[in-house]
Design a protein around this motif. Structure first.
Motif, PDB file in Angstrom:
ATOM      1  N   SER A  31       0.824  -1.197   0.000  1.00 54.82           N
ATOM      2  CA  SER A  31       0.000   0.000   0.000  1.00 54.82           C
ATOM      3  C   SER A  31       0.870   1.263   0.000  1.00 54.82           C
ATOM      4  CB  SER A  31      -0.908   0.012   1.228  1.00 54.82           C
ATOM      5  OG  SER A  31      -0.130   0.167   2.408  1.00 54.82           O
ATOM      6  N   PRO A  32       0.302   2.418  -0.361  1.00 51.86           N
ATOM      7  CA  PRO A  32       1.071   3.665  -0.336  1.00 51.86           C
ATOM      8  C   PRO A  32       1.626   4.010   1.042  1.00 51.86           C
ATOM      9  CG  PRO A  32      -0.964   3.958  -1.557  1.00 51.86           C
ATOM     10  CD  PRO A  32      -1.048   2.610  -0.909  1.00 51.86           C
ATOM     11  N   ALA A  33       0.845   3.733   2.105  1.00 54.25           N
ATOM     12  CA  ALA A  33       1.313   4.058   3.452  1.00 54.25           C
ATOM     13  C   ALA A  33       2.579   3.285   3.790  1.00 54.25           C
ATOM     14  CB  ALA A  33       0.220   3.757   4.475  1.00 54.25           C
ATOM     15  N   VAL A  34       2.613   2.010   3.432  1.00 58.91           N
ATOM     16  CA  VAL A  34       3.809   1.197   3.706  1.00 58.91           C
ATOM     17  C   VAL A  34       4.974   1.667   2.843  1.00 58.91           C
ATOM     18  CG1 VAL A  34       4.775  -1.128   3.688  1.00 58.91           C
ATOM     19  CG2 VAL A  34       2.418  -0.760   4.448  1.00 58.91           C
ATOM     20  N   LEU A  35       4.694   2.048   1.592  1.00 61.00           N
ATOM     21  CA  LEU A  35       5.746   2.598   0.734  1.00 61.00           C
ATOM     22  C   LEU A  35       6.372   3.827   1.374  1.00 61.00           C
ATOM     23  CD1 LEU A  35       7.348   2.936  -1.889  1.00 61.00           C
ATOM     24  CD2 LEU A  35       5.357   4.091  -2.874  1.00 61.00           C
ATOM     25  N   LEU A  36       5.530   4.718   1.900  1.00 60.29           N
ATOM     26  CA  LEU A  36       6.056   5.914   2.568  1.00 60.29           C
ATOM     27  C   LEU A  36       6.910   5.549   3.781  1.00 60.29           C
ATOM     28  CD1 LEU A  36       2.835   8.109   2.384  1.00 60.29           C
ATOM     29  CD2 LEU A  36       4.988   8.601   1.230  1.00 60.29           C
ATOM     30  N   MET A  37       6.498   4.511   4.505  1.00 58.93           N
ATOM     31  CA  MET A  37       7.272   4.075   5.668  1.00 58.93           C
ATOM     32  C   MET A  37       8.640   3.549   5.259  1.00 58.93           C
ATOM     33  SD  MET A  37       4.336   2.112   7.908  1.00 58.93           S
ATOM     34  CE  MET A  37       2.780   2.902   8.301  1.00 58.93           C
ATOM     35  N   ILE A  38       8.681   2.714   4.215  1.00 54.50           N
ATOM     36  CA  ILE A  38       9.961   2.134   3.793  1.00 54.50           C
ATOM     37  C   ILE A  38      10.876   3.211   3.222  1.00 54.50           C
ATOM     38  CG2 ILE A  38      11.066   0.444   2.279  1.00 54.50           C
ATOM     39  CD1 ILE A  38       8.570  -1.259   2.460  1.00 54.50           C
ATOM     40  N   MET A  39      10.293   4.153   2.477  1.00 51.17           N
ATOM     41  CA  MET A  39      11.110   5.253   1.970  1.00 51.17           C
ATOM     42  C   MET A  39      11.713   6.061   3.120  1.00 51.17           C
ATOM     43  SD  MET A  39       9.512   6.847  -1.537  1.00 51.17           S
ATOM     44  CE  MET A  39       8.021   7.513  -0.800  1.00 51.17           C
ATOM     45  N   ALA A  40      10.929   6.258   4.184  1.00 51.82           N
ATOM     46  CA  ALA A  40      11.450   6.980   5.350  1.00 51.82           C
ATOM     47  C   ALA A  40      12.618   6.233   5.974  1.00 51.82           C
ATOM     48  CB  ALA A  40      10.340   7.179   6.379  1.00 51.82           C
ATOM     49  N   GLY A  41      12.502   4.905   6.059  1.00 51.15           N
ATOM     50  CA  GLY A  41      13.602   4.106   6.587  1.00 51.15           C
ATOM     51  C   GLY A  41      14.813   4.151   5.680  1.00 51.15           C
ATOM     52  N   ALA A  42      14.600   4.075   4.350  1.00 44.78           N
ATOM     53  CA  ALA A  42      15.709   4.110   3.394  1.00 44.78           C
ATOM     54  C   ALA A  42      16.462   5.434   3.483  1.00 44.78           C
ATOM     55  CB  ALA A  42      15.177   3.893   1.977  1.00 44.78           C
ATOM     56  N   MET A  43      15.715   6.529   3.620  1.00 46.90           N
ATOM     57  CA  MET A  43      16.353   7.828   3.752  1.00 46.90           C
ATOM     58  C   MET A  43      17.242   7.881   4.984  1.00 46.90           C
ATOM     59  SD  MET A  43      16.089  10.850   5.665  1.00 46.90           S
ATOM     60  CE  MET A  43      14.411  11.037   6.230  1.00 46.90           C
TER      61      MET A  43
END
Length: 408
Positions: free
Chosen positions: A18-30
């Motif tokens: 989902s988009p919410a999980v994508l945003l979470m993983i991107m935050a972790g990657a950053m």
């Protein structure tokens, strides 16, 4: 079904894709890159490059230039999607951090800082815009708290590895920078393979948006950027210069900050949903004023470390500024206003590090007392947020209202 082969509406896909999980993983990657860079930055500057407050101020002002130019993101969106720009930004961040240690000169550090910072700030601009478009208004603060929590988990991984590996294996700055930047690039490759392109909800304006009715949001954003510089630049520098913290000790402080965010951020998001943006921000700025005044006169390393952790714990409450804007905004204004907001946030950030770096040479206490003054100004502004902000009800001038008359 990847970013390259599938388009999807944000509401169509649930679960881990989902988009919410994508945003979470991107935050972790950053955070895998940025947290390592931030952990090592002051020690690298002092131990490898012999920086003083003057040079660190110049370097931090350079770091903030891309943030000041974040409004240009709206023109890049004429050429690419917001999600694409977010991915490209993570790429620049990872590369910039990975090569930092291989250019151990002042000019090399300035240039790699600029590359890293372009990626970081444009990622943050796009992440804010996509969050406000993809997340439902009713639960956005709680979801943003979870995103911060995942980013904090990424921080914890980095800080733990830095603390343990630095002491155990005597790693070089170049090695740690390269590993951190490489990890962000690995996660980015996974995201591009595992997630579709999510369409934005309402088509976004492809021009700069400045509206009079958003003035309180702009003012809160400006003051948040100004006060943030006191913490991000000078609080960390204080720990290294005055109290002699080593890399692993700074890493431990950052690790504690990550634990606080991991545990508290989801709860803070829920509290903002329950009590509203005004009460949350008033609490933040009262606490910050006290923290900065104490910073000005601290002489004990342990107390300074405690202040550093407490100061950082207040950062999650800044979600309230974003959700306040989400409630009052025209949905088509979100992407262009995100770029404008980041520029406003970084107006002070461009000159404060260099200017206050000179003040630091004369009186470090004056730097932190100025931060306390900024917190007081922010407190006054936050009191103007309505209890239930919405389009057409952006500001509450409570002090103009006539006092209630007693019944006769």
């Amino acid at each position: 079904m990847t970013y390259f082969t599938q388009n999807a509406h944000p509401d169509e896909i649930k679960g881990w894709r989902s988009p919410a999980v994508l945003l979470m993983i991107m935050a972790g990657a950053m955070q895998l890159s940025f947290a390592a860079w931030w952990n090592l930055m002051n020690n690298f500057a002092v131990q490898e490059l012999d920086f003083t407050g003057r040079e660190i101020g110049i370097q931090q002002s350079i770091r903030e230039i891309p943030g000041f130019l974040s409004f240009l993101a709206i023109y890049l969106l004429l050429l690419m999607r917001e999600q694409t720009l977010a991915y490209l930004s993570l790429l620049l961040l990872g590369v910039g951090v990975a090569i930092t240690g291989y250019f151990p000169t002042a000019m090399g550090f300035y240039i790699t800082t600029l590359i890293m910072s372009i990626g970081f700030h444009y990622y943050e601009t796009m992440a804010q815009s996509l969050s406000l478009q993809w997340l439902p208004k009713a639960t956005a603060a709680a979801s943003m708290g979870k995103i911060i929590s995942v980013g904090a988990f990424g921080q914890l991984i980095v800080y733990f590895l830095v603390v343990v590996a630095w002491a155990a294996f005597d790693l070089s700055f170049a090695t740690v920078f390269a590993i951190a930047g490489g990890l962000t690039l690995v996660v980015l490759a996974f995201l591009m393979m595992a997630y579709p392109h999510f369409r934005e909800g309402v088509p976004q304006h492809k021009k700069l948006i400045l509206k009079k009715r958003y003035w309180l949001y702009y003012a809160l954003t400006f003051m948040a950027g100004a006060r943030r510089q006191i913490f991000t630049v000078f609080a960390g520098f204080l720990m290294v210069e005055r109290f002699g913290y080593e890399v692993h000790e700074v890493g431990m402080l950052f690790f504690l900050n990550g634990v606080f965010n991991l545990v508290l951020a989801p709860g803070i998001g829920k509290l903002i949903v329950r009590f509203g943006e005004r009460k949350a921000l008033i609490l933040e700025y009262i606490g910050l004023a006290g923290v900065f005044v104490t910073y000005a006169f601290v002489t004990n390393a342990t107390l300074a470390a405690a202040l550093y952790v407490i100061d950082h714990a207040f950062f999650a409450i800044a979600i309230a500024i974003k959700t306040y804007f989400q409630k009052i905004a025209d949905p088509a204004d979100i992407a262009p206003t995100a770029g404008v907001a980041f520029t406003i946030n970084h107006i002070a950030a461009v000159f404060i590090p260099a200017l206050f770096g000179l003040i630091w040479l004369v009186s470090p206490a004056a730097v932190f007392l100025a931060g306390a003054g900024m917190a007081v100004v922010s407190l006054a502004l936050s009191s103007l947020i309505p209890s239930n902000p919405e389009e057409g009800r952006e500001v509450d001038f409570w002090f103009r209202k006539p006092a209630a008359q007693p019944a006769e």
